[in-house]
Enzyme design. Structure first.
Site, short mmCIF file in Angstrom:
data_model
loop_
_atom_site.label_atom_id
_atom_site.label_comp_id
_atom_site.label_asym_id
_atom_site.label_seq_id
_atom_site.Cartn_x
_atom_site.Cartn_y
_atom_site.Cartn_z
N TYR A 154 80.30 99.01 -15.51
CA TYR A 154 79.62 97.73 -15.32
C TYR A 154 78.23 98.08 -14.79
O TYR A 154 78.04 98.36 -13.62
CB TYR A 154 80.40 96.84 -14.34
CG TYR A 154 79.70 95.55 -14.01
CD1 TYR A 154 78.96 94.86 -14.96
CD2 TYR A 154 79.76 95.01 -12.73
CE1 TYR A 154 78.31 93.68 -14.65
CE2 TYR A 154 79.13 93.82 -12.40
CZ TYR A 154 78.41 93.16 -13.37
OH TYR A 154 77.76 91.98 -13.06
N ASP A 165 80.05 96.48 -19.89
CA ASP A 165 78.88 95.61 -19.87
C ASP A 165 77.70 96.49 -19.48
O ASP A 165 77.55 96.85 -18.32
CB ASP A 165 79.11 94.49 -18.85
CG ASP A 165 77.88 93.63 -18.63
OD1 ASP A 165 76.84 93.87 -19.29
OD2 ASP A 165 77.94 92.72 -17.79
#
Length: 275
Positions: free
Chosen positions: A128, A167
């Site tokens: 992330y 992400d």
């Protein structure tokens, strides 16, 4: 092998809330259940430093029987209930799990941003990536992160092939967002972040979505919640990726988005690969 990645934007909300948005998240979870993936990577769990509660674990076991889970949450002095990652993986898989720190600046290494699963013949790692922040206040730190993360993946790749997902908080090229011209200095589309992703790929990695689909336009993984019409109008960004080591890219049979209906924010992405 089938693998899925999703920035869930609060695991607690998705599992325990009855808000309208949580119900949309729960519908997506049911979609993931039906996919029957071998491995599911989840970002932005936003759990406490102690990880999932007993109730969270019970609900996950009910939704995903036959799966183990491993997690990493943000730890003090980093922000509480922030960032965080989790893997769900089928119990017959027996990876060696690590929670790498990459020498990132500030508290980034304490924010629960990377988990790596090591198998006999390959790695699966999720990330992330830190957002550059409003006013790009974290952009310099983000550039250091990007360089350190690229070094980390390159080190893994020296040992065995890598599947990397998450992400990444960057739309790599103009085709990867609906409105490139007006977002030149927006977090996630600065020249600096785009160059960081170019550098990452240059260390020996393939963006599997583009590898499979070529320059197909208007395919995104994220639509801003701040605009009620972002998904209806498809004014999105492609900022979530499945990457593979170049030498196994041709083993990929599918790399795509999973439909998340009316829910804005991130949609899950799926990779199928013959390993």
């Amino acid at each position: 092998m089938k693998l899925i990645s999703w920035n869930i934007d609060s695991l607690n909300a998705a599992l325990t809330s009855d808000s309208a948005r949580a119900k949309l998240s729960q519908e997506v979870l049911q979609t993931l259940v039906a996919e029957n993936a071998d491995i599911i990577a989840i970002q932005e769990t936003k759990l406490s430093a102690k990880g999932p509660t007993k109730k969270h674990v019970e609900i996950l076991e009910e939704l995903f029987p036959g799966y183990e889970n491993t997690w990493r949450s943000s730890q003090e002095p980093a922000r509480k209930g922030y960032a965080g990652t989790m893997f769900l993986y089928k119990k017959e898989l027996t990876p060696t799990i690590s929670f790498p720190e990459i020498g990132a600046p500030s508290t980034m290494d304490l924010e629960g941003r990377i988990i790596t699963l090591e198998f006999d013949a390959f790695f699966v790692t999720q990330v992330y990536t830190p957002n550059a922040g409003d006013g790009l206040k974290r952009l310099e730190e983000r550039q250091v992160w990007d360089a350190k993360y690229a070094e980390y993946l390159a080190e893994l790749d020296k040992e065995k092939p890598v599947l990397a997902t998450g992400d990444y908080n960057v739309a790599h090229n103009e085709i990867d967002l609906a409105n490139p011209a007006s977002n030149r200095r927006s977090p996630g589309f600065t020249d600096e972040e785009r160059a960081g992703f170019t550098n990452l790929l240059a260390t020996g990695f393939t963006d599997t979505f583009r590898h499979v689909h070529g320059d197909v336009p208007e395919r995104y993984t994220w639509w801003a919640q701040r605009s009620k019409t972002s998904k209806i109008n498809n004014t999105g960004w492609r900022i979530d990726y499945w990457l593979t080591s170049n030498r196994i890219a041709d083993k990929v049979t599918k790399s795509d988005m999973i439909d998340s209906g009316a829910r804005q924010d991130h949609t899950p992405i799926v990779l199928e690969i013959d390993l």
